[in-house]
Every structure is written in structure tokens, then in C-alpha cells.
Scaffold this motif. Structure first.
Motif, PDB file in Angstrom:
ATOM      1  N   ALA A 444       0.868  -1.206  -0.004  1.00  0.00           N
ATOM      2  CA  ALA A 444       0.030   0.067   0.017  1.00  0.00           C
ATOM      3  C   ALA A 444       0.722   1.414  -0.109  1.00  0.00           C
ATOM      4  O   ALA A 444       1.851   1.431   0.768  1.00  0.00           O
ATOM      5  CB  ALA A 444      -0.889  -0.008   1.237  1.00  0.00           C
ATOM      6  N   LYS A 445       0.605   2.167  -0.838  1.00  0.00           N
ATOM      7  CA  LYS A 445       1.414   3.396  -1.143  1.00  0.00           C
ATOM      8  C   LYS A 445       0.450   4.817  -0.740  1.00  0.00           C
ATOM      9  O   LYS A 445       1.139   5.583  -0.174  1.00  0.00           O
ATOM     10  CB  LYS A 445       2.055   3.442  -2.607  1.00  0.00           C
ATOM     11  CG  LYS A 445       2.897   4.263  -2.724  1.00  0.00           C
ATOM     12  CD  LYS A 445       4.143   4.173  -1.621  1.00  0.00           C
ATOM     13  CE  LYS A 445       5.476   5.246  -1.861  1.00  0.00           C
ATOM     14  NZ  LYS A 445       6.542   4.699  -1.156  1.00  0.00           N
ATOM     15  N   GLU A 446      -0.657   4.905  -1.536  1.00  0.00           N
ATOM     16  CA  GLU A 446      -1.264   5.995  -1.296  1.00  0.00           C
ATOM     17  C   GLU A 446      -2.837   5.833  -1.064  1.00  0.00           C
ATOM     18  O   GLU A 446      -3.324   4.641  -1.825  1.00  0.00           O
ATOM     19  CB  GLU A 446      -1.200   7.185  -2.512  1.00  0.00           C
ATOM     20  CG  GLU A 446       0.133   8.002  -2.424  1.00  0.00           C
ATOM     21  CD  GLU A 446       0.124   9.027  -3.310  1.00  0.00           C
ATOM     22  OE1 GLU A 446       1.053   9.815  -3.332  1.00  0.00           O
ATOM     23  OE2 GLU A 446      -0.743   9.325  -3.902  1.00  0.00           O
ATOM     24  N   VAL A 447      -3.474   6.550  -0.545  1.00  0.00           N
ATOM     25  CA  VAL A 447      -5.055   6.395  -0.255  1.00  0.00           C
ATOM     26  C   VAL A 447      -5.648   7.864  -0.200  1.00  0.00           C
ATOM     27  O   VAL A 447      -5.079   8.768   0.481  1.00  0.00           O
ATOM     28  CB  VAL A 447      -5.282   5.175   1.097  1.00  0.00           C
ATOM     29  CG1 VAL A 447      -4.903   6.184   2.424  1.00  0.00           C
ATOM     30  CG2 VAL A 447      -6.755   5.248   1.202  1.00  0.00           C
ATOM     31  N   HIS A 448      -6.620   8.024  -0.839  1.00  0.00           N
ATOM     32  CA  HIS A 448      -7.548   9.205  -0.852  1.00  0.00           C
ATOM     33  C   HIS A 448      -8.822   8.967  -0.787  1.00  0.00           C
ATOM     34  O   HIS A 448      -9.579   8.121  -1.430  1.00  0.00           O
ATOM     35  CB  HIS A 448      -7.144  10.001  -2.171  1.00  0.00           C
ATOM     36  CG  HIS A 448      -5.868  10.471  -2.371  1.00  0.00           C
ATOM     37  ND1 HIS A 448      -5.043  11.097  -1.525  1.00  0.00           N
ATOM     38  CD2 HIS A 448      -4.954   9.862  -3.266  1.00  0.00           C
ATOM     39  CE1 HIS A 448      -3.808  11.303  -2.021  1.00  0.00           C
ATOM     40  NE2 HIS A 448      -3.837  10.553  -3.052  1.00  0.00           N
ATOM     41  N   TRP A 449      -9.639   9.618   0.063  1.00  0.00           N
ATOM     42  CA  TRP A 449     -10.810   9.912   0.002  1.00  0.00           C
ATOM     43  C   TRP A 449     -11.428  10.294  -1.497  1.00  0.00           C
ATOM     44  O   TRP A 449     -10.984  11.389  -1.711  1.00  0.00           O
ATOM     45  CB  TRP A 449     -11.484  10.550   1.240  1.00  0.00           C
ATOM     46  CG  TRP A 449     -11.244   9.973   2.628  1.00  0.00           C
ATOM     47  CD1 TRP A 449     -10.137  10.118   3.375  1.00  0.00           C
ATOM     48  CD2 TRP A 449     -11.871   9.114   3.447  1.00  0.00           C
ATOM     49  NE1 TRP A 449     -10.093   9.491   4.633  1.00  0.00           N
ATOM     50  CE2 TRP A 449     -11.108   8.665   4.584  1.00  0.00           C
ATOM     51  CE3 TRP A 449     -13.015   8.313   2.978  1.00  0.00           C
ATOM     52  CZ2 TRP A 449     -11.513   7.701   5.413  1.00  0.00           C
ATOM     53  CZ3 TRP A 449     -13.565   7.277   4.035  1.00  0.00           C
ATOM     54  CH2 TRP A 449     -12.694   7.111   5.317  1.00  0.00           C
TER      55      TRP A 449
END
Length: 473
Positions: A444-449
């Protein structure tokens, strides 16, 4: 480029023949007549059931907990459909470890399915010449939670539509370390996107024609449209990872930071893009993250490999931090301001810990403590982001292959925690009550709502992207 994949559908190789029950395809039998496909399928099903009765033991499912659970040689990871309202994956030719969600004109508070989203990302290809900036439209994103028997909805499209992926690419000769779309793109109609490359150059692109291409029949994208409209070269070949657009200046105001600790401010003037020659200096090491304040036009925060969080004011002629706080003994990798409570700042570290700070306690010559701190993850925190409308909810990505969702407003006494642990046969012992959800995302690298689809998230890792929504939020 890539393909949408419903992870709950059966998978077939492209060179296999697939027959529908009742069709006239299939193998010939001994008499030369064609075997009835439907009967053949039924025979296979009965054979499988027989083998299951004779040879297979009942399968016991277990909850996977990061840094605690280990898969056995014959165990596989499967998502529990009942805890997702939506879950789709995108397989890409090359890893796309930094991305941003493009705000669109389809409306806010979109709760009906199928859904549509637009994304821009930068690749990390094996060869530099193969790298791209990808603009993607993902549509027909259906509900993937299984229907309850009590669900009286007649709208089968909510569940049955096939996801569609469309994409346009802009060539770039370098790996993209970080990419962000201007927060004013929807309002101005100019979809400015900044990408920080491994070469040390920062490219500013206008992806407006690529974004509109998907929904405008007859659109043409010419060669000049695939080139950056400006290149920031002040980092002089020094690689960087930190990048953020100002939420206040619609014309364009961009912060960029590099591995030598330099932070540059670039503004758009009538004459073009202008980068200040004097850098902001204060970190003893790489600047890993930059975040403009959500409430103060001239204030921004930075985090670095020196473990410090620093607060800056662009009006300062010294170009030095106003306040410096030692937040961790390891790298400060990522940060996120709270959109609703302007003095709250979330930070994630290389040792797997993360915390939330109240900036009202940030004063010179003091060492404040975070208002919340968690050490649930044991691997580096790679992404952190407050929910856009719920001020207590945070999404956290980690190298332990998970994205976790947290609710800081949750409080539980010792007796309640013990009861929950007993009900789970001890599986939840030591789990913080604030933990809402764990989503598996390899590397996992990036997460955005997604700001326009309440509760939906997009996350990326080594095996592609996930577009998902938990029933917990």
C-alpha cells in the motif's frame, strides 16, 4: 494500459473457449454428436460436489490482522464481501504508486450506483522511457455487496453493471514520485496537475483536454497537449517527494521539497510561472511531505527524515520555520490537515506509528504531546488522510499491505474491550477500539477519500488500484 477487474467474478485465460449453458459449442462424444454443454456443466458441478463431500474438510475462515497474522502454505487471502458496499480493482501495466482523484461535474453527495470516478496517476515503469502520466475514467462501478433477501430494490444495475476503464496517457521520461491535481480545477475549468519526477524536475501539466476527452464526442488531443506547460528546475537535479497546491490561490501556487531539505514556492503570474530563488531551509535531511494549511493562506507544514514537523509562514523574509516540533525518532513520511478542525494535523512515521497534533499547543521552546497516538502498524506509514467531512475519521496506508480506517471519537472502557475480545476468541486482543476497518492492499502506497462519493476511497499499491467503500463509514 490496464483493465478493470471484478475480483468476485470467475477468471478465465484469454485463449480459453467459454460456453454458455445451453449453447451448441463443446467437444464431440464417441458417436460424433456434440455433447450438450448444459448437461456437461451439470456433470462437472456434481463431480465437484462429490469430491468436496469425500475429500474436503470444512474451510475455516480467519480474520487477517497486519503484523500478527501469517498465511500458511495452503492459505489464501479473500475479501469478505459482506463488509464492502463497493470493491473494484484496476490492474495496470506498470505500478502507479502516486495518484490523485479529479473532481468532476457529476455532482456531490453521489450515493446511487453505478458510480463514476476520474483519476490521474504517474507510473514507475521498468524502463524510464516507458513512463506515463495516466488520466483515467472508471465508470459503471456497481455495488459489490451481496443483496440481502430483505432488499426490495428493483434496480439491478446497482449490482450487475460491468466496470469500464478508459484512459489517456501523456509520455514522461521519468518515474513520478508524487502527483497532485490543483484543488481549483473544477471551479476554474483548468485541470492543472503537478508531478515531481525522480530527475528532480517538477512538471506542470494541463490535463483539461484529456479529462474532457472521455465525455466529449469528437475530441482531439494534439501532440502539444501531451507536453508540460511548465518545468520547475530550481531543485537542480535533486530528487524530491513533497508536493502540494495552495487551497486558496486559484491561479496556482505550488510548494515542492527535495531530498536535500530545500523547499521552493512557485506562483503563477501574468507573465507565467515564477519560482522564488530563495528556498525555505530548516530540515536536516529530506523533505518528505508538504501540506498547506486549510485555514491560513500563508501557512504550511512540512515533515522530514529528521523526524521534525515544521510550521512555516511564506511572509517570513528569513524563509525559516516559525515552529519546529520533534515528532518522531524516525522519518515523518506523510501528513494531513483536518478540513473541519483547522488546528488538527495527522502525521505518519517510518516506524509504523502515527499521531494527531493540536497546533494550538505548538509554541516555541516547548515539546507538546500528540492528542492521539497509535502503534498498531509495525511497518512504515505511507499515506494518511482525514475524511473530507467527518472530522474524527482517518485513513492510514502502511507497508504492511493494509489500509486502515480509524474513528478518533470512539471510546471504549476496559470491560467493553474485554467483551469484544472474548467474542472474537481472543483475535481482537490489543486492537485499539478506534480501529474501524482493515483493507488488504499489497505494498500500500497512497490512499485518498473521494470527496464527491461519501465514504468511498481509492488506494494504490504494488498490485494496482482499489476503488472501495466499507460499510463501516
Amino acid at each position: 494500459m490496464g483493465e478493470m477487474e471484478d475480483i468476485y467474478d470467475d477468471e478465465f485465460d484469454s485463449d480459453e473457449e467459454i460456453f454458455e449453458a445451453g449453447s451448441s459449442g463443446g467437444e464431440d462424444n464417441e458417436d460424433g454428436d456434440e455433447m450438450d454443454t448444459e448437461q456437461k456443466a451439470l456433470d462437472i458441478i456434481e463431480k465437484d460436489k462429490s469430491l468436496e463431500r469425500e475429500d474436503k474438510q470444512p474451510v475455516q475462515s480467519k480474520v487477517y490482522l497486519p503484523n500478527r497474522s501469517q498465511l500458511g502454505p495452503d492459505e489464501v487471502m479473500e475479501a469478505d464481501q459482506s463488509v464492502y458496499e463497493m470493491l473494484h480493482t484496476v490492474n495496470l501495466k506498470w505500478p502507479c504508486l502516486s495518484f490523485d482523484i479529479i473532481e468532476d461535474n457529476l455532482g456531490d453527495e453521489r450515493r446511487n450506483y453505478p458510480q463514476t470516478t476520474y483519476i490521474v496517476g504517474g507510473t514507475q515503469a521498468q524502463k524510464s522511457k516507458d513512463n506515463e502520466i495516466l488520466v483515467m475514467k472508471l465508470s459503471s462501478l456497481s455495488k459489490t455487496q451481496q443483496k440481502d433477501e430483505e432488499d426490495e430494490s428493483d434496480d439491478e444495475d446497482e449490482y450487475d453493471s460491468d466496470p469500464i476503464l478508459e484512459s489517456k496517457s501523456l509520455p514522461t521520461p521519468y518515474t513520478t514520485n508524487r502527483i497532485r491535481v490543483s484543488p481549483h480545477a473544477k471551479q476554474t475549468g483548468e485541470y492543472l496537475t503537478a508531478s515531481m519526477s525522480e530527475s528532480g524536475e517538477v512538471f506542470i501539466w494541463d490535463i483539461s483536454p484529456h479529462f474532457r476527452f472521455f465525455d466529449t464526442p469528437g475530441s482531439v488531443i494534439t501532440k502539444p497537449m501531451n507536453k508540460p506547460i511548465h518545468t520547475i528546475k530550481e531543485h537542480r537535479g535533486v530528487e524530491g517527494y513533497a508536493l502540494d497546491w495552495s487551497p486558496f490561490i486559484q491561479t496556482g501556487s505550488l510548494l515542492t521539497g527535495d531530498t536535500e531539505g530545500k523547499i521552493f514556492l512557485t506562483n503563477r503570474r501574468e507573465s507565467g510561472w515564477v519560482t522564488d530563488k530563495q528556498a525555505f531551509l530548516g530540515h536536516q535531511g529530506s523533505v518528505e511531505e508538504l501540506q498547506w494549511s486549510k485555514s491560513e493562506k500563508t501557512v504550511f507544514a512540512s515533515g522530514g527524515t529528521d523526524g521534525f514537523v515544521k510550521i512555516w509562514d511564506t511572509r517570513s523574509k528569513k524563509h525559516a520555520p516559525v515552529i519546529s516540533i520533534k515528532a518522531s525518532n524516525t522519518d515523518v513520511n506523510v501528513m494531513s490537515w483536518n478540513s473541519k478542525v483547522s488546528y488538527l494535523l495527522a502525521t505518519g512515521y517510518d516506524d509504523g506509528q502515527w499521531g494527531v497534533w493540536d497546533l494550538r499547543s505548538f509554541k516555541p521552546n516547548t515539546t507538546p504531546a500528540p492528542v492521539a497516538s497509535f502503534d498498531f502498524h509495525r511497518s512504515p506509514i505511507t499515506s494518511i488522510e482525514f475524511h473530507p467531512t467527518e472530522d474524527s475519521i482517518v485513513a492510514v496506508g502502511s507497508e504492511d499491505n493494509t489500509v486502515t480506517l480509524w474513528d478518533l471519537a470512539v471510546e471504549a472502557d476496559d470491560e467493553e474491550i474485554k467483551t469484544q475480545a472474548d467474542e472474537a476468541n481472543g483475535d481482537l486482543e490489543g486492537i485499539p477500539p478506534q480501529l474501524l476497518f482493515v483493507h488488504w492492499q499489497k505494498d500500500a502506497k497512497e490512499v485518498h477519500w473521494h470527496k464527491q462519493i461519501p465514504g468511498a476511497l481509492v488506494s494504490t499499491g504494488g498490485d494496482g488500484m482499489s476503488i472501495w467503500k466499507s460499510i463501516s463509514v
